[in-house]
Design a protein around this motif. Sequence first.
Motif, PDB file in Angstrom:
ATOM      1  N   ALA A   1      41.827 -31.951  49.879  1.00 51.00           N
ATOM      2  CA  ALA A   1      40.838 -31.637  48.852  1.00 51.00           C
ATOM      3  C   ALA A   1      39.455 -31.966  49.386  1.00 51.00           C
ATOM      4  CB  ALA A   1      41.112 -32.435  47.583  1.00 51.00           C
ATOM      5  N   ASP A   2      38.455 -31.243  48.884  1.00 52.74           N
ATOM      6  CA  ASP A   2      37.063 -31.496  49.276  1.00 52.74           C
ATOM      7  C   ASP A   2      36.586 -32.875  48.854  1.00 52.74           C
ATOM      8  OD1 ASP A   2      36.822 -28.992  50.403  1.00 52.74           O
ATOM      9  OD2 ASP A   2      35.845 -28.103  48.662  1.00 52.74           O
ATOM     10  N   LYS A   3      37.127 -33.357  47.737  1.00 50.81           N
ATOM     11  CA  LYS A   3      36.746 -34.660  47.195  1.00 50.81           C
ATOM     12  C   LYS A   3      37.985 -35.249  46.529  1.00 50.81           C
ATOM     13  CE  LYS A   3      32.953 -36.662  44.562  1.00 50.81           C
ATOM     14  NZ  LYS A   3      31.768 -36.378  43.761  1.00 50.81           N
ATOM     15  N   GLY A   4      38.172 -36.550  46.651  1.00 49.42           N
ATOM     16  CA  GLY A   4      39.351 -37.175  46.069  1.00 49.42           C
ATOM     17  C   GLY A   4      39.018 -38.427  45.282  1.00 49.42           C
ATOM     18  N   PHE A   5      39.918 -38.774  44.384  1.00 58.98           N
ATOM     19  CA  PHE A   5      39.768 -39.958  43.548  1.00 58.98           C
ATOM     20  C   PHE A   5      41.121 -40.632  43.407  1.00 58.98           C
ATOM     21  CE2 PHE A   5      36.751 -36.778  42.253  1.00 58.98           C
ATOM     22  CZ  PHE A   5      35.553 -37.475  42.155  1.00 58.98           C
ATOM     23  N   TYR A   6      41.109 -41.950  43.305  1.00 66.24           N
ATOM     24  CA  TYR A   6      42.316 -42.709  42.983  1.00 66.24           C
ATOM     25  C   TYR A   6      41.996 -43.560  41.765  1.00 66.24           C
ATOM     26  CZ  TYR A   6      45.958 -46.233  43.064  1.00 66.24           C
ATOM     27  OH  TYR A   6      46.984 -47.070  42.702  1.00 66.24           O
TER      28      TYR A   6
ATOM     29  N   GLU B   1      39.657 -32.541  43.975  1.00 68.34           N
ATOM     30  CA  GLU B   1      38.847 -31.491  43.358  1.00 68.34           C
ATOM     31  C   GLU B   1      38.073 -30.731  44.429  1.00 68.34           C
ATOM     32  OE1 GLU B   1      34.655 -33.519  41.983  1.00 68.34           O
ATOM     33  OE2 GLU B   1      36.292 -33.584  40.548  1.00 68.34           O
ATOM     34  N   GLY B   2      37.560 -29.577  44.034  1.00 65.43           N
ATOM     35  CA  GLY B   2      36.869 -28.691  44.969  1.00 65.43           C
ATOM     36  C   GLY B   2      37.859 -27.648  45.453  1.00 65.43           C
ATOM     37  N   ASP B   3      37.906 -27.475  46.748  1.00 71.14           N
ATOM     38  CA  ASP B   3      38.895 -26.579  47.354  1.00 71.14           C
ATOM     39  C   ASP B   3      40.132 -27.422  47.645  1.00 71.14           C
ATOM     40  OD1 ASP B   3      40.295 -24.601  48.673  1.00 71.14           O
ATOM     41  OD2 ASP B   3      39.043 -24.639  50.475  1.00 71.14           O
TER      42      ASP B   3
ATOM     43  N   LEU C   1      49.533 -23.415  48.072  1.00 70.61           N
ATOM     44  CA  LEU C   1      48.899 -23.481  46.765  1.00 70.61           C
ATOM     45  C   LEU C   1      47.419 -23.731  46.955  1.00 70.61           C
ATOM     46  CD1 LEU C   1      49.929 -25.481  43.654  1.00 70.61           C
ATOM     47  CD2 LEU C   1      47.810 -26.075  44.772  1.00 70.61           C
ATOM     48  N   SER C   2      46.596 -23.099  46.116  1.00 68.78           N
ATOM     49  CA  SER C   2      45.172 -23.429  46.088  1.00 68.78           C
ATOM     50  C   SER C   2      44.720 -23.507  44.636  1.00 68.78           C
ATOM     51  CB  SER C   2      44.344 -22.418  46.879  1.00 68.78           C
ATOM     52  OG  SER C   2      44.468 -21.136  46.329  1.00 68.78           O
ATOM     53  N   SER C   3      43.826 -24.467  44.371  1.00 70.56           N
ATOM     54  CA  SER C   3      43.295 -24.686  43.032  1.00 70.56           C
ATOM     55  C   SER C   3      41.977 -25.431  43.163  1.00 70.56           C
ATOM     56  CB  SER C   3      44.285 -25.501  42.186  1.00 70.56           C
ATOM     57  OG  SER C   3      43.834 -25.626  40.860  1.00 70.56           O
ATOM     58  N   GLU C   4      41.283 -25.616  42.049  1.00 68.24           N
ATOM     59  CA  GLU C   4      40.031 -26.371  42.060  1.00 68.24           C
ATOM     60  C   GLU C   4      40.250 -27.835  41.673  1.00 68.24           C
ATOM     61  OE1 GLU C   4      38.048 -25.552  37.766  1.00 68.24           O
ATOM     62  OE2 GLU C   4      38.125 -23.844  39.122  1.00 68.24           O
TER      63      GLU C   4
ATOM     64  N   VAL D   1      45.536 -21.571  39.365  1.00 69.55           N
ATOM     65  CA  VAL D   1      46.265 -21.822  40.603  1.00 69.55           C
ATOM     66  C   VAL D   1      46.657 -20.490  41.247  1.00 69.55           C
ATOM     67  CG1 VAL D   1      48.416 -22.772  41.548  1.00 69.55           C
ATOM     68  CG2 VAL D   1      47.249 -23.971  39.734  1.00 69.55           C
ATOM     69  N   THR D   2      46.589 -20.438  42.570  1.00 72.93           N
ATOM     70  CA  THR D   2      47.156 -19.326  43.328  1.00 72.93           C
ATOM     71  C   THR D   2      48.220 -19.902  44.252  1.00 72.93           C
ATOM     72  OG1 THR D   2      45.105 -18.058  43.271  1.00 72.93           O
ATOM     73  CG2 THR D   2      46.682 -17.486  44.993  1.00 72.93           C
ATOM     74  N   ILE D   3      49.412 -19.314  44.200  1.00 72.29           N
ATOM     75  CA  ILE D   3      50.517 -19.741  45.062  1.00 72.29           C
ATOM     76  C   ILE D   3      50.928 -18.551  45.905  1.00 72.29           C
ATOM     77  CG2 ILE D   3      52.915 -20.532  45.144  1.00 72.29           C
ATOM     78  CD1 ILE D   3      52.361 -22.035  42.521  1.00 72.29           C
ATOM     79  N   GLU D   4      50.979 -18.775  47.213  1.00 76.12           N
ATOM     80  CA  GLU D   4      51.433 -17.749  48.148  1.00 76.12           C
ATOM     81  C   GLU D   4      52.833 -18.140  48.600  1.00 76.12           C
ATOM     82  OE1 GLU D   4      50.342 -16.235  52.607  1.00 76.12           O
ATOM     83  OE2 GLU D   4      48.688 -16.887  51.326  1.00 76.12           O
ATOM     84  N   GLU D   5      53.779 -17.256  48.331  1.00 77.93           N
ATOM     85  CA  GLU D   5      55.169 -17.505  48.702  1.00 77.93           C
ATOM     86  C   GLU D   5      55.738 -16.224  49.291  1.00 77.93           C
ATOM     87  OE1 GLU D   5      59.342 -18.634  46.535  1.00 77.93           O
ATOM     88  OE2 GLU D   5      57.501 -19.418  45.672  1.00 77.93           O
ATOM     89  N   ARG D   6      56.137 -16.297  50.551  1.00 76.75           N
ATOM     90  CA  ARG D   6      56.620 -15.129  51.282  1.00 76.75           C
ATOM     91  C   ARG D   6      55.567 -14.018  51.212  1.00 76.75           C
ATOM     92  NH1 ARG D   6      60.457 -16.833  48.189  1.00 76.75           N
ATOM     93  NH2 ARG D   6      62.205 -18.020  48.996  1.00 76.75           N
ATOM     94  N   GLU D   7      55.908 -12.882  50.669  1.00 77.73           N
ATOM     95  CA  GLU D   7      54.956 -11.765  50.611  1.00 77.73           C
ATOM     96  C   GLU D   7      54.369 -11.592  49.216  1.00 77.73           C
ATOM     97  OE1 GLU D   7      58.269 -10.990  51.911  1.00 77.73           O
ATOM     98  OE2 GLU D   7      57.477 -11.719  53.816  1.00 77.73           O
ATOM     99  N   THR D   8      54.349 -12.652  48.411  1.00 76.01           N
ATOM    100  CA  THR D   8      53.873 -12.521  47.036  1.00 76.01           C
ATOM    101  C   THR D   8      52.818 -13.573  46.713  1.00 76.01           C
ATOM    102  OG1 THR D   8      56.097 -11.772  46.408  1.00 76.01           O
ATOM    103  CG2 THR D   8      54.627 -12.389  44.625  1.00 76.01           C
ATOM    104  N   LEU D   9      51.798 -13.140  45.985  1.00 75.39           N
ATOM    105  CA  LEU D   9      50.793 -14.049  45.434  1.00 75.39           C
ATOM    106  C   LEU D   9      51.075 -14.215  43.949  1.00 75.39           C
ATOM    107  CD1 LEU D   9      47.310 -13.000  46.881  1.00 75.39           C
ATOM    108  CD2 LEU D   9      48.605 -15.055  47.380  1.00 75.39           C
ATOM    109  N   PHE D  10      51.188 -15.458  43.509  1.00 68.44           N
ATOM    110  CA  PHE D  10      51.364 -15.765  42.091  1.00 68.44           C
ATOM    111  C   PHE D  10      50.098 -16.448  41.604  1.00 68.44           C
ATOM    112  CE2 PHE D  10      55.651 -15.999  43.934  1.00 68.44           C
ATOM    113  CZ  PHE D  10      56.335 -15.097  43.128  1.00 68.44           C
TER     114      PHE D  10
END
Length: 167
Positions: free
Chosen positions: A78-83, A93-95, A107-110, A127-136
């Motif tokens: 992640a571009d920025k993290g928190f604990y 958060e971020g990319d 998987l990619s999300s903000e 969220v965008t999930i790439e699995e095999r030849e499909t984008l969800f």
Amino acid sequence: MFLYGCEEEIDSSLLEPYLGPIKVALDIDLYHSDSAIVRTHLKAPKQVEFDVGDFEFPEGIDITFFDEEGNITTTMRADKGFYIKKDNLYRGEGDVRVHNLEKDQKLSSEELFWDPNAKKIYTDKFVTIEERETLFNGTGMEADESFSEYKLFKVTNSRTILPGENN
């Protein structure tokens, strides 16, 4: 009889508790093991610690997950993290990107949360999930921390990836 008193004005901001960082560490390289087996590896260029035990990773965070044989199974960044210590919860958060190397799922999300106690990752963001030849695509997702099994909520605009379109 009259009494006059002079009272010096006090800047009330001086009485407020300090909420800023108490420690800063650079080039964090932290391994977590269980029963002498490395489970996770956290790396961050900068870690800022606060009095309550919370941490911020303002320049990004990378977490690697391992199986019992020591093989890398999943990466998370992640571009920025928190604990958040009181909840034992990480937030990116971020990319934000997660990659399960075994199943080649991405998987990619903000924003994404990782709960080490429940061994889950989740978000209520897009969220965008790439699995095999499909984008969800969807809003909201829950998965095990290795991102091998997941549930995608409010699925929209899922499609087949065209040849040459992979990133």
